[in-house]
Design a protein around this motif. Sequence first.
Motif, mmCIF file in Angstrom:
data_model
loop_
_atom_site.group_PDB
_atom_site.id
_atom_site.type_symbol
_atom_site.label_atom_id
_atom_site.label_comp_id
_atom_site.label_asym_id
_atom_site.label_seq_id
_atom_site.Cartn_x
_atom_site.Cartn_y
_atom_site.Cartn_z
ATOM 1 N N PHE A 186 0.835 -1.210 0.000
ATOM 2 C CA PHE A 186 0.000 0.000 0.000
ATOM 3 C C PHE A 186 0.873 1.264 0.000
ATOM 4 O O PHE A 186 2.076 1.229 0.221
ATOM 5 C CB PHE A 186 -0.946 -0.011 1.208
ATOM 6 N N ALA A 187 0.212 2.385 -0.259
ATOM 7 C CA ALA A 187 0.876 3.685 -0.301
ATOM 8 C C ALA A 187 1.618 3.974 1.010
ATOM 9 O O ALA A 187 1.181 3.546 2.082
ATOM 10 C CB ALA A 187 -0.199 4.750 -0.525
ATOM 11 N N SER A 188 2.722 4.708 0.906
ATOM 12 C CA SER A 188 3.471 5.125 2.104
ATOM 13 C C SER A 188 2.662 6.208 2.821
ATOM 14 O O SER A 188 1.759 6.815 2.217
ATOM 15 C CB SER A 188 4.821 5.695 1.688
ATOM 16 N N PRO A 189 2.985 6.504 4.088
ATOM 17 C CA PRO A 189 2.262 7.577 4.787
ATOM 18 C C PRO A 189 2.279 8.893 4.006
ATOM 19 O O PRO A 189 1.254 9.596 3.950
ATOM 20 C CB PRO A 189 3.011 7.685 6.113
ATOM 21 N N ALA A 190 3.413 9.226 3.370
ATOM 22 C CA ALA A 190 3.481 10.482 2.590
ATOM 23 C C ALA A 190 2.524 10.417 1.396
ATOM 24 O O ALA A 190 1.865 11.415 1.063
ATOM 25 C CB ALA A 190 4.906 10.713 2.117
ATOM 26 N N GLU A 191 2.443 9.242 0.775
ATOM 27 C CA GLU A 191 1.521 9.088 -0.373
ATOM 28 C C GLU A 191 0.055 9.162 0.075
ATOM 29 O O GLU A 191 -0.788 9.675 -0.659
ATOM 30 C CB GLU A 191 1.803 7.778 -1.101
ATOM 31 N N VAL A 192 -0.239 8.640 1.261
ATOM 32 C CA VAL A 192 -1.619 8.738 1.783
ATOM 33 C C VAL A 192 -1.970 10.210 2.002
ATOM 34 O O VAL A 192 -3.048 10.673 1.620
ATOM 35 C CB VAL A 192 -1.798 7.925 3.097
#
Length: 222
Positions: A186-192
Motif C-alpha cells: 500500500f501507499a506510504s504515509p506520505a503518499e496517503v
Amino acid sequence: MFGEIAPRYDLLNALLSLGRHHRWRRVAADLATPPPGGVALDICTGTGDLARELAKRVGSSGFVAGLDFCEEMLLLAEAKPRRRTDGLIGYIAADAMALPLSDSSVDCATVAFGIRNVQDPARAFAEMVRVVRTGGRVVCLEFGLPEDRLRRRLVRAYEKTVVPALGGTLSRRSAYRYLSGSIAGFASPAEVRQMMSRAGLAAVQSVAMNLGSVYAHWGVKA
Ligand SMILES: C[S@@+](CC[C@H](N)C(=O)[O-])C[C@H]1O[C@@H](n2cnc3c(N)ncnc32)[C@H](O)[C@@H]1O
C-alpha cells in the motif's frame, strides 16, 4: 474474505495488537473532533469499534453512521452493547466508493484500517470529503512501515510470521497473509497524505504510533 474472518476479527485484533488497537482508534476519534450532538461517519466500519468511539464523543443527542459492504461484520457491530450516554449508531451496508449520503451532511468522516482494502482509495477519500461539511475533518487510521530500517525489519518480520501463524490458527490463514502483503503493497504515509490533499483536504498531517507501524492521518475540508 471479510465475511469469513468476521467471527474472530475482534479477538485477533486484540491478540495481534497486544490490546493496543483501542488506543489507536481513540486517537483517531479525538482527531476527528466530532461536536457534541453532531453527526459522524465511519466508513469500512467492520465490527464498529471506531464508530463506537465516535458515538461516545457525539453524546446521546448525536448520531454516527457506520458503513461497510460486509453484512457479517455489520451484524457483529450491531450486537455490541451501547451506553445510554452514547450517540445512536446506524449501520449501513454500502460501498465506500459510492456513499449513499448527501453532500456536506456529516461533521466528520473516519476510516480505520479500511482504505488499504478499498479498490479505489482516492475515490473513497473523495467521497468522504464530499459528504463532510466545510471545516469538518477526515481522519484515516492505517498501517504503514517505519522509516527507521531496524524498526522496519522488526515490523515486517512480525507481519510475515506472527500475523499469518496466529491468523491461520484462529481464523483464515490466507486472509492474514493478505493483510501482511497489503500493508507492504500500500501507499506510504506520505503518499496517503498526498491522496488526501488531492481529494480536497487542507492542512493534512499525520501522527505515527506503535514504532511507526500505525499512522493517523487527518485533514480539514477546505
Ligand atoms: C480490516 S477491516 C477494518 C474494520 C474496522 N474499521 C476496524 O478498524 O477494525 C476492513 C473493512 O473494510 C470493509 N471494506 C473494504 N472495502 C470496502 C468498500 N469498498 N466499501 C465498504 N466497506 C469496505 C471490509 O468489509 C472490512 O470490514
